[in-house]
Design an enzyme around this catalytic site. Structure first.
Site, PDB file in Angstrom:
ATOM      1  N   ILE A   4       0.826  -1.207   0.000  1.00 31.32           N
ATOM      2  CA  ILE A   4       0.000   0.000   0.000  1.00 31.32           C
ATOM      3  C   ILE A   4       0.865   1.263   0.000  1.00 31.32           C
ATOM      4  O   ILE A   4       0.409   2.332  -0.413  1.00 31.32           O
ATOM      5  CB  ILE A   4      -0.965  -0.034   1.215  1.00 31.32           C
ATOM      6  CG1 ILE A   4      -2.190   0.818   0.988  1.00 31.32           C
ATOM      7  CG2 ILE A   4      -0.255   0.342   2.507  1.00 31.32           C
ATOM      8  CD1 ILE A   4      -3.316   0.561   1.983  1.00 31.32           C
ATOM      9  N   ASN A  10      11.728  -8.578   6.922  1.00 32.01           N
ATOM     10  CA  ASN A  10      12.077  -7.881   8.152  1.00 32.01           C
ATOM     11  C   ASN A  10      11.634  -8.706   9.350  1.00 32.01           C
ATOM     12  O   ASN A  10      10.569  -9.331   9.316  1.00 32.01           O
ATOM     13  CB  ASN A  10      11.400  -6.507   8.190  1.00 32.01           C
ATOM     14  CG  ASN A  10      11.885  -5.598   7.067  1.00 32.01           C
ATOM     15  OD1 ASN A  10      13.070  -5.591   6.745  1.00 32.01           O
ATOM     16  ND2 ASN A  10      10.970  -4.843   6.475  1.00 32.01           N
ATOM     17  N   HIS A  69       5.990 -12.107   5.786  1.00 32.41           N
ATOM     18  CA  HIS A  69       5.865 -11.590   4.416  1.00 32.41           C
ATOM     19  C   HIS A  69       7.232 -11.333   3.812  1.00 32.41           C
ATOM     20  O   HIS A  69       8.142 -10.834   4.480  1.00 32.41           O
ATOM     21  CB  HIS A  69       4.997 -10.328   4.361  1.00 32.41           C
ATOM     22  CG  HIS A  69       5.409  -9.257   5.331  1.00 32.41           C
ATOM     23  ND1 HIS A  69       5.090  -9.313   6.673  1.00 32.41           N
ATOM     24  CD2 HIS A  69       6.101  -8.110   5.165  1.00 32.41           C
ATOM     25  CE1 HIS A  69       5.574  -8.248   7.282  1.00 32.41           C
ATOM     26  NE2 HIS A  69       6.207  -7.492   6.397  1.00 32.41           N
ATOM     27  N   LEU A  70       7.315 -11.665   2.549  1.00 31.35           N
ATOM     28  CA  LEU A  70       8.536 -11.423   1.774  1.00 31.35           C
ATOM     29  C   LEU A  70       8.262 -10.232   0.854  1.00 31.35           C
ATOM     30  O   LEU A  70       7.300 -10.247   0.083  1.00 31.35           O
ATOM     31  CB  LEU A  70       8.872 -12.687   0.976  1.00 31.35           C
ATOM     32  CG  LEU A  70      10.116 -12.712   0.106  1.00 31.35           C
ATOM     33  CD1 LEU A  70      10.623 -14.153  -0.016  1.00 31.35           C
ATOM     34  CD2 LEU A  70       9.865 -12.166  -1.299  1.00 31.35           C
ATOM     35  N   HIS A  71       9.081  -9.195   0.985  1.00 33.27           N
ATOM     36  CA  HIS A  71       8.952  -8.031   0.101  1.00 33.27           C
ATOM     37  C   HIS A  71       9.709  -8.308  -1.194  1.00 33.27           C
ATOM     38  O   HIS A  71      10.869  -8.740  -1.154  1.00 33.27           O
ATOM     39  CB  HIS A  71       9.613  -6.788   0.715  1.00 33.27           C
ATOM     40  CG  HIS A  71       9.018  -6.283   1.984  1.00 33.27           C
ATOM     41  ND1 HIS A  71       8.244  -5.134   2.040  1.00 33.27           N
ATOM     42  CD2 HIS A  71       9.098  -6.729   3.262  1.00 33.27           C
ATOM     43  CE1 HIS A  71       7.887  -4.897   3.302  1.00 33.27           C
ATOM     44  NE2 HIS A  71       8.395  -5.854   4.063  1.00 33.27           N
ATOM     45  N   GLY A 103      12.678  -3.852  11.680  1.00 32.35           N
ATOM     46  CA  GLY A 103      11.681  -2.977  11.068  1.00 32.35           C
ATOM     47  C   GLY A 103      10.383  -3.666  10.720  1.00 32.35           C
ATOM     48  O   GLY A 103       9.620  -3.185   9.876  1.00 32.35           O
TER      49      GLY A 103
END
Ligand code: AMP
Ligand code: ZN
Length: 114
Positions: free
Chosen positions: A31, A87, A100-102, A93
């Site tokens: 988002i 993170n 979750h994997l960015h 952070g």
């Protein structure tokens, strides 16, 4: 998990910009994107983060990375390059406590991160 933001996104109770979904994983656009391509890949089962991984559920990492690989291909960021980030905890952070994997790409990413 009832009060988990990302569990609600998986169930469709909170809208998201979905990119991919299969039996084990779900992916949607961040988002608040930190790069032109910024997608989060999450397991459909609630795992709060890296510290929650154990011998029983570690196979989910194969599912997450397999989905992430496919998305990097379809997003067209493979040849230019990209970064995967997970993170963990306060110093790492982490702000949402559902693993979750960015996937970050589409610009020249600096190293080391802040
Ligand atoms: P982290 O700081 O690693 O825990 O990452 C959490 C990420 O979730 C941040 O990049 C947020 O911008 C993102 N985020 C928070 N709420 C939403 C939402 N409703 N839809 C999509 N991404 C979100
Ligand atoms: Zn969750």
């Amino acid at each position: 998990m009832e009060d988990c933001l990302f569990c609600k996104i998986i169930k469709g109770e909170i809208p998201s910009n979905k990119v991919f979904e299969d039996e084990f994983t779900f992916a949607f656009r961040d988002i608040n994107p930190a790069a032109p391509t910024h997608i989060l890949v999450i397991p459909k089962t609630h795992i709060s983060g890296l510290n929650d991984l154990n011998n029983e559920n570690i196979n989910i990492m194969t599912k997450l990375t397999s989905t992430a690989r496919e998305i990097c291909d379809t997003e067209g960021i493979e040849s230019e390059g990209y970064r995967w980030v997970i993170n963990s905890g306060e110093d790492g952070g982490q702000t949402v406590f559902h693993l979750h994997l960015h996937i970050l790409g589409g610009r020249n990413l600096k190293w080391p991160p802040g």
